[in-house]
Write a protein that holds these residues in place. Structure first.
Motif, PDB file in Angstrom:
ATOM      1  N   ARG A 291       0.864  -1.182   0.000  1.00 20.56           N
ATOM      2  CA  ARG A 291       0.000   0.000   0.000  1.00 20.56           C
ATOM      3  C   ARG A 291       0.900   1.231   0.000  1.00 20.56           C
ATOM      4  O   ARG A 291       1.773   1.366   0.853  1.00 20.56           O
ATOM      5  CB  ARG A 291      -0.885  -0.016   1.233  1.00 20.56           C
ATOM      6  CG  ARG A 291      -1.854   1.122   1.250  1.00 20.56           C
ATOM      7  CD  ARG A 291      -2.865   0.954   2.375  1.00 20.56           C
ATOM      8  NE  ARG A 291      -3.654   2.158   2.444  1.00 20.56           N
ATOM      9  CZ  ARG A 291      -3.718   2.933   3.502  1.00 20.56           C
ATOM     10  NH1 ARG A 291      -3.097   2.604   4.596  1.00 20.56           N
ATOM     11  NH2 ARG A 291      -4.439   4.032   3.482  1.00 20.56           N
ATOM     12  N   LEU A 292       0.673   2.100  -0.929  1.00 22.43           N
ATOM     13  CA  LEU A 292       1.472   3.310  -1.038  1.00 22.43           C
ATOM     14  C   LEU A 292       0.891   4.414  -0.162  1.00 22.43           C
ATOM     15  O   LEU A 292      -0.291   4.375   0.185  1.00 22.43           O
ATOM     16  CB  LEU A 292       1.521   3.772  -2.494  1.00 22.43           C
ATOM     17  CG  LEU A 292       2.198   2.802  -3.452  1.00 22.43           C
ATOM     18  CD1 LEU A 292       2.091   3.315  -4.876  1.00 22.43           C
ATOM     19  CD2 LEU A 292       3.641   2.600  -3.088  1.00 22.43           C
ATOM     20  N   PRO A 293       1.697   5.417   0.152  1.00 22.85           N
ATOM     21  CA  PRO A 293       1.159   6.540   0.921  1.00 22.85           C
ATOM     22  C   PRO A 293       0.045   7.231   0.146  1.00 22.85           C
ATOM     23  O   PRO A 293       0.006   7.187  -1.080  1.00 22.85           O
ATOM     24  CB  PRO A 293       2.359   7.492   1.069  1.00 22.85           C
ATOM     25  CG  PRO A 293       3.550   6.726   0.652  1.00 22.85           C
ATOM     26  CD  PRO A 293       3.106   5.565  -0.157  1.00 22.85           C
ATOM     27  N   SER A 294      -0.863   7.849   0.878  1.00 19.69           N
ATOM     28  CA  SER A 294      -1.956   8.574   0.235  1.00 19.69           C
ATOM     29  C   SER A 294      -1.398   9.732  -0.576  1.00 19.69           C
ATOM     30  O   SER A 294      -0.392  10.339  -0.189  1.00 19.69           O
ATOM     31  CB  SER A 294      -2.916   9.117   1.284  1.00 19.69           C
ATOM     32  OG  SER A 294      -3.460   8.057   2.023  1.00 19.69           O
ATOM     33  N   PRO A 295      -2.045  10.051  -1.691  1.00 18.90           N
ATOM     34  CA  PRO A 295      -1.577  11.196  -2.464  1.00 18.90           C
ATOM     35  C   PRO A 295      -1.771  12.482  -1.665  1.00 18.90           C
ATOM     36  O   PRO A 295      -2.604  12.529  -0.756  1.00 18.90           O
ATOM     37  CB  PRO A 295      -2.466  11.183  -3.710  1.00 18.90           C
ATOM     38  CG  PRO A 295      -3.637  10.361  -3.358  1.00 18.90           C
ATOM     39  CD  PRO A 295      -3.203   9.416  -2.278  1.00 18.90           C
ATOM     40  N   PRO A 296      -1.019  13.526  -2.008  1.00 22.46           N
ATOM     41  CA  PRO A 296      -1.156  14.781  -1.260  1.00 22.46           C
ATOM     42  C   PRO A 296      -2.568  15.349  -1.396  1.00 22.46           C
ATOM     43  O   PRO A 296      -3.204  15.198  -2.434  1.00 22.46           O
ATOM     44  CB  PRO A 296      -0.123  15.708  -1.900  1.00 22.46           C
ATOM     45  CG  PRO A 296       0.278  15.063  -3.168  1.00 22.46           C
ATOM     46  CD  PRO A 296      -0.044  13.612  -3.074  1.00 22.46           C
ATOM     47  N   VAL A 297      -3.026  15.972  -0.334  1.00 20.84           N
ATOM     48  CA  VAL A 297      -4.359  16.566  -0.323  1.00 20.84           C
ATOM     49  C   VAL A 297      -4.303  17.871  -1.115  1.00 20.84           C
ATOM     50  O   VAL A 297      -3.425  18.703  -0.876  1.00 20.84           O
ATOM     51  CB  VAL A 297      -4.818  16.831   1.129  1.00 20.84           C
ATOM     52  CG1 VAL A 297      -6.170  17.508   1.156  1.00 20.84           C
ATOM     53  CG2 VAL A 297      -4.831  15.543   1.910  1.00 20.84           C
ATOM     54  N   PRO A 298      -5.218  18.069  -2.061  1.00 18.98           N
ATOM     55  CA  PRO A 298      -5.219  19.326  -2.820  1.00 18.98           C
ATOM     56  C   PRO A 298      -5.399  20.531  -1.896  1.00 18.98           C
ATOM     57  O   PRO A 298      -6.029  20.422  -0.840  1.00 18.98           O
ATOM     58  CB  PRO A 298      -6.427  19.187  -3.762  1.00 18.98           C
ATOM     59  CG  PRO A 298      -6.750  17.738  -3.784  1.00 18.98           C
ATOM     60  CD  PRO A 298      -6.269  17.158  -2.490  1.00 18.98           C
ATOM     61  N   ALA A 299      -4.872  21.655  -2.321  1.00 18.57           N
ATOM     62  CA  ALA A 299      -4.929  22.871  -1.505  1.00 18.57           C
ATOM     63  C   ALA A 299      -6.369  23.260  -1.192  1.00 18.57           C
ATOM     64  O   ALA A 299      -6.664  23.690  -0.072  1.00 18.57           O
ATOM     65  CB  ALA A 299      -4.212  24.016  -2.213  1.00 18.57           C
ATOM     66  N   ILE A 300      -7.278  23.105  -2.152  1.00 26.93           N
ATOM     67  CA  ILE A 300      -8.675  23.479  -1.914  1.00 26.93           C
ATOM     68  C   ILE A 300      -9.257  22.652  -0.778  1.00 26.93           C
ATOM     69  O   ILE A 300      -9.982  23.161   0.069  1.00 26.93           O
ATOM     70  CB  ILE A 300      -9.520  23.340  -3.204  1.00 26.93           C
ATOM     71  CG1 ILE A 300     -10.935  23.890  -2.997  1.00 26.93           C
ATOM     72  CG2 ILE A 300      -9.596  21.916  -3.671  1.00 26.93           C
ATOM     73  CD1 ILE A 300     -11.009  25.379  -2.965  1.00 26.93           C
TER      74      ILE A 300
END
Length: 134
Positions: A69-78
């Motif tokens: 399982r890979l790390p979660s993608p970065p959360v968008p700024a919005i």
């Protein structure tokens, strides 16, 4: 008795296969290469981990990349902005709940509660990309 063998007849050796490893099924052939540069220290660590598992470094990397399982993608700024707004609303609601649970009188107008409920709904939709402020 006459000899039945003919000494002048050419003899052909039995046919042999081509030898070597058999070909893989067409769907399982790996034809594309991905180059990854590593430092000597990283190569040493990768090789050691692969050897512990009885694999080659390439096989270990492939298994690690495809099965973990890979790390979660970065959360968008919005979403971060909406999350911060939701956190502020939650903090205010938590303060009111704490006061009410401690036995203190808390007066909240129904208009304010409806506004907060509307904001929470709007933020929930905005976080999943289905609405919110433009």
């Amino acid at each position: 008795m006459p000899d039945t063998e003919q000494p002048d007849a050419p003899t052909t050796p039995p046919k042999r296969g081509r030898g070597g490893r058999p070909k893989n099924a067409p769907g399982t052939v790996r034809a594309t290469t991905i180059g990854v540069r590593v430092t000597p220290t990283e190569l040493e660590a990768l090789t050691a981990k692969a050897q512990q598992m009885g694999m080659t470094p390439a096989h270990w990397l492939r298994e690690a990349a495809l099965s973990r399982r890979l790390p979660s993608p970065p959360v968008p700024a919005i979403n971060r902005e909406h999350y911060a707004e939701l956190a502020r609303l939650s903090a205010n609601l938590n303060q009111l709940a704490r006061l009410a649970n401690s036995g203190q009188h808390v007066a909240v107008s129904s208009g304010l509660l409806e506004h907060v409920l509307g904001e929470v709904r709007r933020l929930r939709l905005a976080l999943i990309g289905a609405g919110g402020r433009e």
